[in-house]
Design an enzyme around this catalytic site. Structure first.
Site, PDB file in Angstrom:
ATOM      1  N   ASP A  21       0.828  -1.212   0.000  1.00 36.97           N
ATOM      2  CA  ASP A  21       0.000   0.000   0.000  1.00 36.97           C
ATOM      3  C   ASP A  21       0.861   1.260   0.000  1.00 36.97           C
ATOM      4  OD1 ASP A  21      -2.358   1.398  -0.033  1.00 36.97           O
ATOM      5  OD2 ASP A  21      -2.697   1.268   2.130  1.00 36.97           O
ATOM      6  N   HIS A  38       2.318   3.476  -9.021  1.00 35.52           N
ATOM      7  CA  HIS A  38       2.156   2.049  -9.320  1.00 35.52           C
ATOM      8  C   HIS A  38       3.347   1.523 -10.124  1.00 35.52           C
ATOM      9  CE1 HIS A  38      -1.700   2.332  -7.525  1.00 35.52           C
ATOM     10  NE2 HIS A  38      -2.304   2.950  -8.515  1.00 35.52           N
ATOM     11  N   LEU A 132      10.373 -20.677  -4.793  1.00 37.93           N
ATOM     12  CA  LEU A 132       9.345 -19.808  -4.202  1.00 37.93           C
ATOM     13  C   LEU A 132       8.020 -19.892  -4.969  1.00 37.93           C
ATOM     14  CD1 LEU A 132       8.600 -17.353  -2.302  1.00 37.93           C
ATOM     15  CD2 LEU A 132       9.436 -15.878  -4.141  1.00 37.93           C
TER      16      LEU A 132
HETATM   17  C1  IPE Z   1      -5.520  -2.620  -0.146  1.00 45.39           C
HETATM   18  O1  IPE Z   1      -5.152  -1.293  -0.320  1.00 45.39           O
HETATM   19  C2  IPE Z   1      -5.501  -3.324  -1.453  1.00 45.39           C
HETATM   20  C3  IPE Z   1      -4.190  -3.480  -2.067  1.00 45.39           C
HETATM   21  C4  IPE Z   1      -3.052  -3.115  -1.583  1.00 45.39           C
HETATM   22  C5  IPE Z   1      -4.201  -4.131  -3.338  1.00 45.39           C
HETATM   23  P1  IPE Z   1      -6.237  -0.131  -0.454  1.00 45.39           P
HETATM   24  O2  IPE Z   1      -5.477   1.129  -0.561  1.00 45.39           O
HETATM   25  O3  IPE Z   1      -7.186  -0.446  -1.547  1.00 45.39           O
HETATM   26  O4  IPE Z   1      -7.012  -0.255   0.928  1.00 45.39           O
HETATM   27  P2  IPE Z   1      -7.802   0.831   1.768  1.00 45.39           P
HETATM   28  O5  IPE Z   1      -8.793   1.464   0.843  1.00 45.39           O
HETATM   29  O6  IPE Z   1      -6.807   1.816   2.266  1.00 45.39           O
HETATM   30  O7  IPE Z   1      -8.418   0.071   2.890  1.00 45.39           O
HETATM   31  C1  IPE Z   2      -1.544   0.341  -3.307  1.00 41.98           C
HETATM   32  O1  IPE Z   2      -1.347   1.713  -3.346  1.00 41.98           O
HETATM   33  C2  IPE Z   2      -1.814  -0.271  -4.645  1.00 41.98           C
HETATM   34  C3  IPE Z   2      -3.216  -0.622  -4.857  1.00 41.98           C
HETATM   35  C4  IPE Z   2      -4.172  -0.571  -3.982  1.00 41.98           C
HETATM   36  C5  IPE Z   2      -3.568  -1.097  -6.176  1.00 41.98           C
HETATM   37  P1  IPE Z   2      -2.561   2.741  -3.352  1.00 41.98           P
HETATM   38  O2  IPE Z   2      -2.931   3.002  -4.754  1.00 41.98           O
HETATM   39  O3  IPE Z   2      -3.668   2.272  -2.495  1.00 41.98           O
HETATM   40  O4  IPE Z   2      -1.873   4.017  -2.717  1.00 41.98           O
HETATM   41  P2  IPE Z   2      -2.448   4.982  -1.630  1.00 41.98           P
HETATM   42  O5  IPE Z   2      -2.912   4.126  -0.479  1.00 41.98           O
HETATM   43  O6  IPE Z   2      -3.572   5.728  -2.246  1.00 41.98           O
HETATM   44  O7  IPE Z   2      -1.300   5.853  -1.247  1.00 41.98           O
HETATM   45 MG    MG Z   3      -4.053   2.453  -0.521  1.00 40.24          MG
END
Ligand code: IPE
Ligand code: IPE
Ligand code: MG
Length: 245
Positions: A21, A38, A132
């Site tokens: 995240d 990303h 792995l």
């Molecule tokens: C969780 O992250 C999903 C992934 C990392 C793929 P999100 O950014 O979507 O989760 P929330 O919205 O903060 O709970």
């Molecule tokens: C995690 O990073 C990747 C996915 C959920 C696909 P985010 O896109 O949720 O990044 P933040 O949480 O908004 O910083």
């Molecule tokens: Mg996120």
């Protein structure tokens, strides 16, 4: 000296699960759009997969896209899907070179057909690797997975294949996407959020949880070693007393 030197090989988890995240916030800090985050997150994926393979970890599950993430702005969803599929396809040679087997868990039917085909091929091309196991959770949500398991077990009961009393933890687990994998002993979430976000709710029952403020695109092997070191200091009691374990 690397933190790696302080790790006890016999006490490494068999299975590590990671909620990757913070890509969006990482990009925002740099004045860029979310997709830039990303793209940079992919470098962390490569680094951590390599790190786990070097340590001899058996299973690594990466939460790459949740069912709820489909509700993000269309441009982000499309860009992210393209990036995921393109990356998986271009990494197959490296996965084979490093004896890594790819698996995908999640509601793959929600993906476009060409993406599904690419993923199937990538999994198939790595299926003989014995190092792995890299499990990508894509279009995954735990509630979807659990409901799916309940529906399938319900069908087996109504077809007379099993009775309700036959349903054990073992049978239930066999109907989850993770049927062939052990439960994770360690779950890491980056970006300073303290939640599970619909990830492996059943499987994480006794996992050690590790949260770090580091944003995913900054997370590298040294951060992984730090999490593992922390994990190795913990006493896992499974409901027993300290004296018993
Ligand atoms: C969780 O992250 C999903 C992934 C990392 C793929 P999100 O950014 O979507 O989760 P929330 O919205 O903060 O709970
Ligand atoms: C995690 O990073 C990747 C996915 C959920 C696909 P985010 O896109 O949720 O990044 P933040 O949480 O908004 O910083
Ligand atoms: Mg996120």
């Amino acid at each position: 000296m690397s933190l790696k030197d302080n790790l006890i090989a016999e006490k490494l988890p068999r299975h590590i699960a990671i909620i990757m995240d913070g890509n969006g916030r990482w990009a925002k800090e740099k004045g860029k759009d979310r997709l830039f985050g990303h793209y940079n997150g992919v470098e962390s994926v490569r680094n951590i997969v390599e790190g786990c393979a070097e340590l001899g970890i058996g299973y690594l599950t990466l939460y790459a896209f949740s069912t709820e993430n489909w509700d993000r702005p269309k441009d982000e969803v499309t860009g992210l899907m393209e990036l995921l599929v393109k990356t998986i396809r271009s990494e197959v040679a490296t996965l084979n070179k490093n004896n890594i087997r790819l698996h995908v868990i999640g509601n793959i039917d929600m993906l476009p057909k060409d993406a599904r085909n690419e993923l199937d091929e990538a999994c198939d091309e790595t299926k003989n690797n014995s190092g792995l196991n890299l499990i990508m959770a894509l279009s995954y949500s735990s509630r979807w997975e659990i409901l799916n398991a309940v529906k399938n077990i319900g069908r087996e009961v109504s077809d007379g294949k099993i009775t309700a009393d036959d349903i054990t933890e073992e049978i239930f687990q066999q109907h989850l996407c993770t049927a062939n994998f052990p439960d994770p002993e360690l779950m890491i979430r980056t970006s300073g959020e303290y939640r599970i976000s619909n990830f492996l709710l059943y499987q994480l029952a006794y996992a050690e949880l590790y949260f770090t403020d580091t944003l995913w695109p900054d997370f590298r092997k040294e951060n992984l070693y730090k999490a593992l070191f922390d994990y190795q200091t913990r006493e896992r009691r499974f409901g027993k007393t300290s004296e018993q374990v």
